[in-house]
Design a protein around this motif. Structure first.
Motif, PDB file in Angstrom:
ATOM      1  N   ALA A 141      -3.806  -6.844  -0.356  1.00 51.87           N
ATOM      2  CA  ALA A 141      -3.043  -5.984  -1.254  1.00 51.87           C
ATOM      3  C   ALA A 141      -1.660  -5.700  -0.700  1.00 51.87           C
ATOM      4  O   ALA A 141      -0.669  -5.633  -1.434  1.00 51.87           O
ATOM      5  N   VAL A 142      -1.582  -5.516   0.622  1.00 51.07           N
ATOM      6  CA  VAL A 142      -0.313  -5.160   1.263  1.00 51.07           C
ATOM      7  C   VAL A 142      -0.119  -6.027   2.500  1.00 51.07           C
ATOM      8  O   VAL A 142      -1.064  -6.298   3.242  1.00 51.07           O
TER       9      VAL A 142
ATOM     10  N   ASP B  50      10.849  -9.730  -3.304  1.00 55.06           N
ATOM     11  CA  ASP B  50       9.700  -8.846  -3.417  1.00 55.06           C
ATOM     12  C   ASP B  50      10.193  -7.404  -3.522  1.00 55.06           C
ATOM     13  O   ASP B  50      11.300  -7.070  -3.082  1.00 55.06           O
TER      14      ASP B  50
ATOM     15  N   HIS C 282       3.911  -7.080  -0.979  1.00 53.27           N
ATOM     16  CA  HIS C 282       2.660  -7.603  -1.506  1.00 53.27           C
ATOM     17  C   HIS C 282       2.087  -8.623  -0.514  1.00 53.27           C
ATOM     18  O   HIS C 282       2.824  -9.468   0.014  1.00 53.27           O
TER      19      HIS C 282
END
Length: 470
Positions: free
Chosen positions: A20-21, A62, A86
């Motif tokens: 997710a990160v 991003d 991300h």
């Protein structure tokens, strides 16, 4: 031109793969101008900003959370910029490439930005006195920990519990050295001064404290590294069944056919928080009567025996009346004793007690462990003995520090020098110059633990084992 240790560095600080990160980390001196220019706004320290990172054509790379940590209040002790984007491998790579390209622009103050080497962020934290060497190593140990107990012990070292004990010992040693050196400066009062100051009592106290620290350090090294247990024996002794019983799952295929296991199978389990690397091997027998595949498996089995901390040799109780089997088992014991390393242990375990009712021979007089891999009988006792055999002491589990073999060795060397110092003091006419040298050597060993005296090649070896981005 900037030295390698002063050059700005960048790396992805999260594991490879999708998530997710993901985070890109930059560490440098004078990073503020670059950070503001890249994010196109003024970043206040330790405050998160949602910013768009774009390329030279204005295309979005991003959208990230940007956090700026000014020196010296950062992980490395330098200015640090973290970009939390991300968590895809491609987007992380694009963020790094964008930062590298942007650093080449004029007036952003970050010429020479390069990819970080493994462990380089933590190495800078050590070099900038944000942590000592033992704490820096504990950072890696937290990441690599295989059990909850190992995480807790590494956490204690990371916050400085181990270093605090070492520092106390260093201060005591320094006091003892000062007393001895003062006596050397006034030879007419030398031994009386040392006696009145009770240097011998001080050395004895330090010996006791080093003994305690050694015990916890050995426990910590065991929690960090674990132990390698190799299950060996003739075909169909129940080696794969024992692996399955210890792991609690069908890790290995079990059949009545001799030679079913033809390769090495390894599974890591936790015994009282200690990582135990259980290795199942091919049945050991004469390679003149097996096919090429099984022969390779047997060769690999012997290689595992040579590298084991504990070799568990399984005896098959269902074949104790077979004279040929017993003869081969005796030969196998002798060969294992020759093949294993001098520090490893050989533990003989008799399997298949569930079949004893069918056997006429009593085995009660045999001095060994008896188990049934099928029913689980005797496995708890076996686990306890395995831990004891490698030095695990449950009573020392509280307050254990994460440690490495180099820590154990340094403390053992310090203890040796303290013992020799006490020996000098107990002679009829103590040679204070020899006493001073032994105390100096003991302090040097302690200093190596925290990095006060560490060669560059040692630092390179330690930090090269870290993951990139840490």
């Amino acid at each position: 031109m900037l030295s390698e240790r002063d050059a700005p560095i960048i790396a992805v600080a999260t594991p490879p793969g999708k998530g997710a990160v993901g985070m890109v980390r930059i560490s440098a001196k004078g990073l503020y101008v670059f950070a503001n220019a890249l994010c196109q706004q003024s970043l206040e320290p330790r405050r998160a900003y949602l910013v768009d990172i774009r390329d030279d054509n204005g295309q979005m790379v991003d959208q990230v959370l940007a956090l700026f940590f000014p020196a010296p209040h950062s992980y490395t002790g330098e200015d640090v910029l973290e970009l939390q984007g991300h968590g895809g491998p491609v987007v992380m790579s694009m963020l790094v490439e964008r930062c590298l390209a942007f650093a080449q622009k004029k007036n952003v103050g970050l010429a020479g930005l390069r990819l970080a080497q493994p462990g380089e962020f933590t190495q800078r934290a050590y070099l900038n006195h944000k942590m000592d060497l033992a704490q820096a190593e504990a950072v890696s140990d937290v990441i690599d920990a295989q059990t909850q107990a190992a995480v807790r012990s590494a956490g204690r070292s990371m916050v400085g519990a181990f270093s605090k004990h070492v520092k106390t010992l260093q201060e005591q040693l320094l006091r003892a050295r000062m007393l001895v050196e003062a006596s050397l400066d006034f030879p007419e009062e030398d031994i009386d001064f040392v006696t009145q100051a009770d240097v011998a009592g001080l050395v004895q106290t330090m010996q006791q404290e080093v003994d305690m620290l050694c015990a916890k350090t050995r426990q910590g090294a065991l929690l960090r590294d674990g132990m390698k247990m190799v299950i060996a024996g003739q075909p169909n002794a129940g080696k794969s069944s024992l692996l399955n019983a210890l792991t609690g799952q069908d890790t290995a295929i079990v059949t009545p056919v001799a030679g079913t296991t033809r390769d090495v199978l390894t599974q890591t389990i936790s015994m009282e928080g200690v990582p135990v690397h259980v290795v199942d091997t091919a049945g050991l027998r004469d390679t003149n009567y097996v096919d090429e595949v099984e022969k390779i498996g047997i060769e690999r089995a012997w290689a595992q025996v040579a590298d084991a901390d504990v070799v568990v040799l399984l005896h098959d109780l269902s074949r104790t009346q077979d004279a040929y089997y017993e003869e081969d088992q005796t030969a196998l014991i002798n060969q294992i004793m020759l093949q294993k390393n001098s520090q490893s242990l050989l533990l003989q375990v008799f399997n298949k007690t569930d079949l004893l009712a069918k056997q006429s021979q009593s085995v009660s007089d045999r001095a060994a462990f008896y188990i049934s891999a099928k029913t689980g009988q005797g496995l708890q006792e076996l686990r306890a003995h395995l831990l004891k055999s490698v030095g695990w002491q449950a009573e020392h589990q509280e307050g254990v520090f994460s440690a490495r073999q180099r820590h154990v060795h340094a403390l053992e060397q310090a203890q040796t020098h303290l013992g020799q110092a006490l020996g000098v003091l107990q002679t009829a006419n103590p040679a204070l110059d020899l006493l001073a040298e032994e105390l100096r050597c003991a302090q040097h060993q302690l200093s190596c633990l925290t990095g006060n005296m560490s060669a560059d090649d040692l630092l390179g070896e330690i930090f090269s084992r870290f993951c990139i981005g840490k």
